[in-house]
Scaffold this motif. Structure first.
Motif, PDB file in Angstrom:
ATOM      1  N   ARG A  16       0.838  -1.191   0.000  1.00  0.00           N
ATOM      2  CA  ARG A  16       0.000   0.000   0.000  1.00  0.00           C
ATOM      3  C   ARG A  16       0.878   1.248   0.000  1.00  0.00           C
ATOM      4  NH1 ARG A  16      -5.220  -1.729   2.779  1.00  0.00           N
ATOM      5  NH2 ARG A  16      -4.943  -3.952   3.190  1.00  0.00           N
ATOM      6  N   LEU A  17       0.488   2.218  -0.802  1.00  0.00           N
ATOM      7  CA  LEU A  17       1.179   3.495  -0.877  1.00  0.00           C
ATOM      8  C   LEU A  17       0.264   4.580  -0.329  1.00  0.00           C
ATOM      9  CD1 LEU A  17       3.531   5.354  -1.901  1.00  0.00           C
ATOM     10  CD2 LEU A  17       2.274   5.499  -4.072  1.00  0.00           C
ATOM     11  N   TYR A  18       0.782   5.349   0.632  1.00  0.00           N
ATOM     12  CA  TYR A  18       0.050   6.472   1.193  1.00  0.00           C
ATOM     13  C   TYR A  18       0.651   7.780   0.695  1.00  0.00           C
ATOM     14  CZ  TYR A  18      -1.897   2.929   4.218  1.00  0.00           C
ATOM     15  OH  TYR A  18      -2.540   1.807   4.664  1.00  0.00           O
ATOM     16  N   PHE A  19      -0.190   8.783   0.512  1.00  0.00           N
ATOM     17  CA  PHE A  19       0.268  10.111   0.114  1.00  0.00           C
ATOM     18  C   PHE A  19      -0.896  11.074   0.317  1.00  0.00           C
ATOM     19  CE2 PHE A  19      -1.531   8.051  -3.561  1.00  0.00           C
ATOM     20  CZ  PHE A  19      -2.333   9.027  -4.148  1.00  0.00           C
ATOM     21  N   SER A  20      -0.611  12.368   0.232  1.00  0.00           N
ATOM     22  CA  SER A  20      -1.646  13.389   0.390  1.00  0.00           C
ATOM     23  C   SER A  20      -1.614  14.374  -0.764  1.00  0.00           C
ATOM     24  CB  SER A  20      -1.459  14.164   1.709  1.00  0.00           C
ATOM     25  OG  SER A  20      -1.619  13.332   2.833  1.00  0.00           O
ATOM     26  N   SER A  21      -2.754  14.961  -1.023  1.00  0.00           N
ATOM     27  CA  SER A  21      -2.849  16.179  -1.820  1.00  0.00           C
ATOM     28  C   SER A  21      -2.998  17.304  -0.808  1.00  0.00           C
ATOM     29  CB  SER A  21      -4.049  16.122  -2.764  1.00  0.00           C
ATOM     30  OG  SER A  21      -4.237  17.384  -3.400  1.00  0.00           O
ATOM     31  N   GLN A  22      -1.974  18.135  -0.693  1.00  0.00           N
ATOM     32  CA  GLN A  22      -1.923  19.044   0.447  1.00  0.00           C
ATOM     33  C   GLN A  22      -3.081  20.030   0.491  1.00  0.00           C
ATOM     34  OE1 GLN A  22       0.971  22.503   1.244  1.00  0.00           O
ATOM     35  NE2 GLN A  22       1.911  20.779   2.328  1.00  0.00           N
ATOM     36  N   ARG A  23      -3.497  20.533  -0.670  1.00  0.00           N
ATOM     37  CA  ARG A  23      -4.545  21.555  -0.701  1.00  0.00           C
ATOM     38  C   ARG A  23      -5.795  21.088  -1.458  1.00  0.00           C
ATOM     39  NH1 ARG A  23       0.377  23.672  -1.215  1.00  0.00           N
ATOM     40  NH2 ARG A  23       0.366  23.743  -3.497  1.00  0.00           N
ATOM     41  N   GLY A  24      -5.779  19.870  -1.960  1.00  0.00           N
ATOM     42  CA  GLY A  24      -6.945  19.283  -2.582  1.00  0.00           C
ATOM     43  C   GLY A  24      -7.541  20.107  -3.703  1.00  0.00           C
ATOM     44  N   THR A  25      -8.851  20.026  -3.869  1.00  0.00           N
ATOM     45  CA  THR A  25      -9.530  20.756  -4.941  1.00  0.00           C
ATOM     46  C   THR A  25      -9.682  22.229  -4.625  1.00  0.00           C
ATOM     47  OG1 THR A  25     -11.676  20.184  -3.983  1.00  0.00           O
ATOM     48  CG2 THR A  25     -10.806  18.707  -5.677  1.00  0.00           C
ATOM     49  N   SER A  26      -9.635  22.590  -3.337  1.00  0.00           N
ATOM     50  CA  SER A  26      -9.846  23.989  -2.950  1.00  0.00           C
ATOM     51  C   SER A  26      -8.627  24.858  -3.184  1.00  0.00           C
ATOM     52  CB  SER A  26     -10.232  24.068  -1.472  1.00  0.00           C
ATOM     53  OG  SER A  26      -9.118  23.773  -0.642  1.00  0.00           O
ATOM     54  N   ASN A  35      -6.537  25.472  -0.878  1.00  0.00           N
ATOM     55  CA  ASN A  35      -6.287  26.165   0.385  1.00  0.00           C
ATOM     56  C   ASN A  35      -5.530  25.277   1.359  1.00  0.00           C
ATOM     57  OD1 ASN A  35      -7.751  28.484  -0.416  1.00  0.00           O
ATOM     58  ND2 ASN A  35      -9.679  27.477   0.150  1.00  0.00           N
ATOM     59  N   SER A  36      -4.520  25.869   2.021  1.00  0.00           N
ATOM     60  CA  SER A  36      -3.737  25.120   3.004  1.00  0.00           C
ATOM     61  C   SER A  36      -4.479  24.934   4.311  1.00  0.00           C
ATOM     62  CB  SER A  36      -2.402  25.822   3.270  1.00  0.00           C
ATOM     63  OG  SER A  36      -1.590  25.792   2.128  1.00  0.00           O
ATOM     64  N   THR A  37      -5.440  25.819   4.596  1.00  0.00           N
ATOM     65  CA  THR A  37      -6.225  25.686   5.814  1.00  0.00           C
ATOM     66  C   THR A  37      -7.653  25.311   5.438  1.00  0.00           C
ATOM     67  OG1 THR A  37      -6.706  28.060   5.811  1.00  0.00           O
ATOM     68  CG2 THR A  37      -4.809  27.323   7.082  1.00  0.00           C
ATOM     69  N   GLY A  38      -8.393  24.810   6.414  1.00  0.00           N
ATOM     70  CA  GLY A  38      -9.744  24.365   6.118  1.00  0.00           C
ATOM     71  C   GLY A  38      -9.747  22.919   5.663  1.00  0.00           C
ATOM     72  N   SER A  39     -10.691  22.584   4.810  1.00  0.00           N
ATOM     73  CA  SER A  39     -10.923  21.187   4.440  1.00  0.00           C
ATOM     74  C   SER A  39     -10.258  20.790   3.121  1.00  0.00           C
ATOM     75  CB  SER A  39     -12.433  20.919   4.349  1.00  0.00           C
ATOM     76  OG  SER A  39     -13.028  21.807   3.410  1.00  0.00           O
ATOM     77  N   GLY A  40      -9.186  21.488   2.720  1.00  0.00           N
ATOM     78  CA  GLY A  40      -8.577  21.217   1.420  1.00  0.00           C
ATOM     79  C   GLY A  40      -7.811  19.911   1.332  1.00  0.00           C
ATOM     80  N   GLY A  41      -7.035  19.583   2.347  1.00  0.00           N
ATOM     81  CA  GLY A  41      -6.125  18.445   2.255  1.00  0.00           C
ATOM     82  C   GLY A  41      -6.836  17.103   2.205  1.00  0.00           C
ATOM     83  N   ILE A  42      -6.273  16.182   1.418  1.00  0.00           N
ATOM     84  CA  ILE A  42      -6.827  14.833   1.298  1.00  0.00           C
ATOM     85  C   ILE A  42      -5.675  13.829   1.384  1.00  0.00           C
ATOM     86  CG2 ILE A  42      -8.267  13.275  -0.046  1.00  0.00           C
ATOM     87  CD1 ILE A  42      -9.152  15.716  -1.713  1.00  0.00           C
ATOM     88  N   THR A  43      -5.831  12.826   2.217  1.00  0.00           N
ATOM     89  CA  THR A  43      -4.829  11.769   2.346  1.00  0.00           C
ATOM     90  C   THR A  43      -5.395  10.476   1.762  1.00  0.00           C
ATOM     91  OG1 THR A  43      -3.861  12.803   4.301  1.00  0.00           O
ATOM     92  CG2 THR A  43      -3.400  10.458   3.969  1.00  0.00           C
ATOM     93  N   TYR A  44      -4.595   9.851   0.884  1.00  0.00           N
ATOM     94  CA  TYR A  44      -5.045   8.700   0.109  1.00  0.00           C
ATOM     95  C   TYR A  44      -4.234   7.448   0.430  1.00  0.00           C
ATOM     96  CZ  TYR A  44      -7.016  12.263  -3.113  1.00  0.00           C
ATOM     97  OH  TYR A  44      -7.694  13.311  -3.677  1.00  0.00           O
ATOM     98  N   GLU A  45      -4.810   6.325   0.046  1.00  0.00           N
ATOM     99  CA  GLU A  45      -4.111   5.033   0.037  1.00  0.00           C
ATOM    100  C   GLU A  45      -4.320   4.403  -1.335  1.00  0.00           C
ATOM    101  OE1 GLU A  45      -4.579   1.535   3.103  1.00  0.00           O
ATOM    102  OE2 GLU A  45      -5.994   1.260   1.450  1.00  0.00           O
ATOM    103  N   VAL A  46      -3.245   3.884  -1.918  1.00  0.00           N
ATOM    104  CA  VAL A  46      -3.333   3.123  -3.168  1.00  0.00           C
ATOM    105  C   VAL A  46      -2.865   1.696  -2.892  1.00  0.00           C
ATOM    106  CG1 VAL A  46      -2.320   2.788  -5.469  1.00  0.00           C
ATOM    107  CG2 VAL A  46      -3.131   5.041  -4.770  1.00  0.00           C
TER     108      VAL A  46
END
Length: 388
Positions: free
Chosen positions: A359-369, A371-382
């Motif tokens: 399994r590989l883990y990683f994040s999109s720091q600011r996601g679709t928004s 923005n560094s703060t708020g609900s932007g970040g997303i952490t994934y597993e592949v």
């Protein structure tokens, strides 16, 4: 003829000579070149907006500002550097938070079947925690990416409070990689004229005391022997550590760092390079440089965080670019492994494999928004048939 044209011509002539393993030594015949990846082409984006090769799948582990599924813990903003650690019959993924003043790091603990058991804080009240590195004794070094930044040693299972390790130097820290063979820790510096350091602890496994050293080589060298010199004042004030040794080699924005079997791989974002420090022979070489591939064909740009597998593949995440994680194989081929759609204002951070490599883990720091703060970040597993 400009520099890029000359370098491409050099690579074209030398690429045929490159047939060995990257792990066989850092003195490569030529840096990695674009080619077919080991998993084939990327497919259409899945439900999470991620393009993956056949046989691979993704899931969302956590979102900034929201509770981690099955827990009461709210995931941190701006997820950045990360690593995995074995824990009982499961494992833990640790992730930094690259925000000012509260920063710190969080952890998600997984059961043996991959389900989430719990999530919690392991470090808080620190400043812009960007990357870091895992130690052989099972701790996570979380690094502050600010002038006079510090390193904090943390315990992924939450069994101890984090401890400051200022003897490892005060500078704009990025990543760390432990070399258990020489008993040193390599450190990158995220400045346009930053340096590459190593910390030599007085006692291996105890980071409270030791000596910070800086890599020295000719200013324009991209290959050849290097030396190390002691930093006179590790506290970096009033003279920053990167300016204290005249012979120090400067790198354009140090980012990720990964050690394996005698080689420390580190990245520089300002010139889109992956460097190989051959610790056995004390020399540096280029493992990848986007200016050394045919114009318009570079699959890897925005070079940033890096990790590797036991089988010898390197995985390099992009800060910008086209939001890909690219693989560099031991055969010297660089190719996209995954791509994220609709998040062009973000960056990919914290790539790390589960202890069994499945399994590989990683994040999109600011996601679709974006923005560094708020609900932007997303952490994934592949999950999928990774080469191990």
């Amino acid at each position: 003829m400009d520099r890029r044209t000359v370098l491409r011509a050099t690579v074209a002539g030398g690429a045929a000579a490159f047939s060995g393993s990257l792990w066989a030594g850092a003195a490569l015949a030529a840096p990695a070149q674009p080619g077919p990846g080991p998993y084939g082409n990327l497919l259409a984006a899945d439900a999470n907006g991620i393009h993956l090769p056949a046989g691979f799948s993704s899931r969302v582990i956590a979102r900034s500002g929201q509770r981690v599924a099955g827990t009461s813990y709210v995931w941190h903003w701006a997820p950045d550097g990360g690593a995995c650690f074995p824990a009982g019959d499961g494992w833990i993924y640790v992730s930094n938070s690259e925000v000012p003043l509260i920063g710190g790091a969080s952890a998600v603990r997984f059961r043996a079947d991959g389900s989430i058991a719990t999530a919690y804080r392991i470090l808080g009240g620190t400043n812009v925690n960007c990357a870091g590195g895992a130690t052989p004794w099972g701790t996570w070094l979380s690094c502050e990416e600010v002038p006079l930044g510090r390193v904090f040693e943390t315990w992924p299972d939450g069994s101890r409070s984090a401890e400051e390790r200022t003897r490892m130097g005060r500078f704009t820290h990025e990543a760390a990689a432990c070399d258990p063979d020489r008993r040193v820790i390599y450190l990158t510096e995220d400045e346009s004229d930053g340096c590459f350091y190593r910390f030599v602890p007085d006692t291996w496994g105890d980071l409270r005391t030791g000596q910070v050293q800086v890599l020295c080589a000719p200013a324009n060298a991209t290959s050849g022997p290097v030396t190390w010199q002691n930093i006179p004042d590790r506290d970096g004030f009033p003279i920053p550590t990167r300016f204290q040794v005249g012979a120090a080699k400067h790198f354009d924005g140090g980012e990720g760092c990964w050690y394996d079997r005698g080689t420390c791989w580190f990245t520089t974002k300002g010139d889109n390079r992956v460097w190989a420090y051959d610790a056995v022979n004390q020399r540096i070489d280029l493992a990848y440089d986007d200016s050394l591939v045919p114009a318009g064909t570079a699959p890897l740009t925005g070079v940033d965080n890096i990790t590797g597998t036991a089988g010898g593949d390197l995985y390099v995440a992009e800060d910008g670019g086209n939001m890909e994680v690219c693989v560099i194989t031991p055969a010297g081929v660089v190719a996209p492994f995954l791509r994220i759609d609709g998040q062009s204002s973000s960056e990919i951070t914290g790539p790390a494999f589960s202890p069994d490599g499945s399994r590989l883990y990683f994040s999109s720091q600011r996601g679709t928004s974006g923005n560094s703060t708020g609900s932007g970040g997303i952490t994934y597993e592949v999950t999928g048939p990774f080469r191990r």
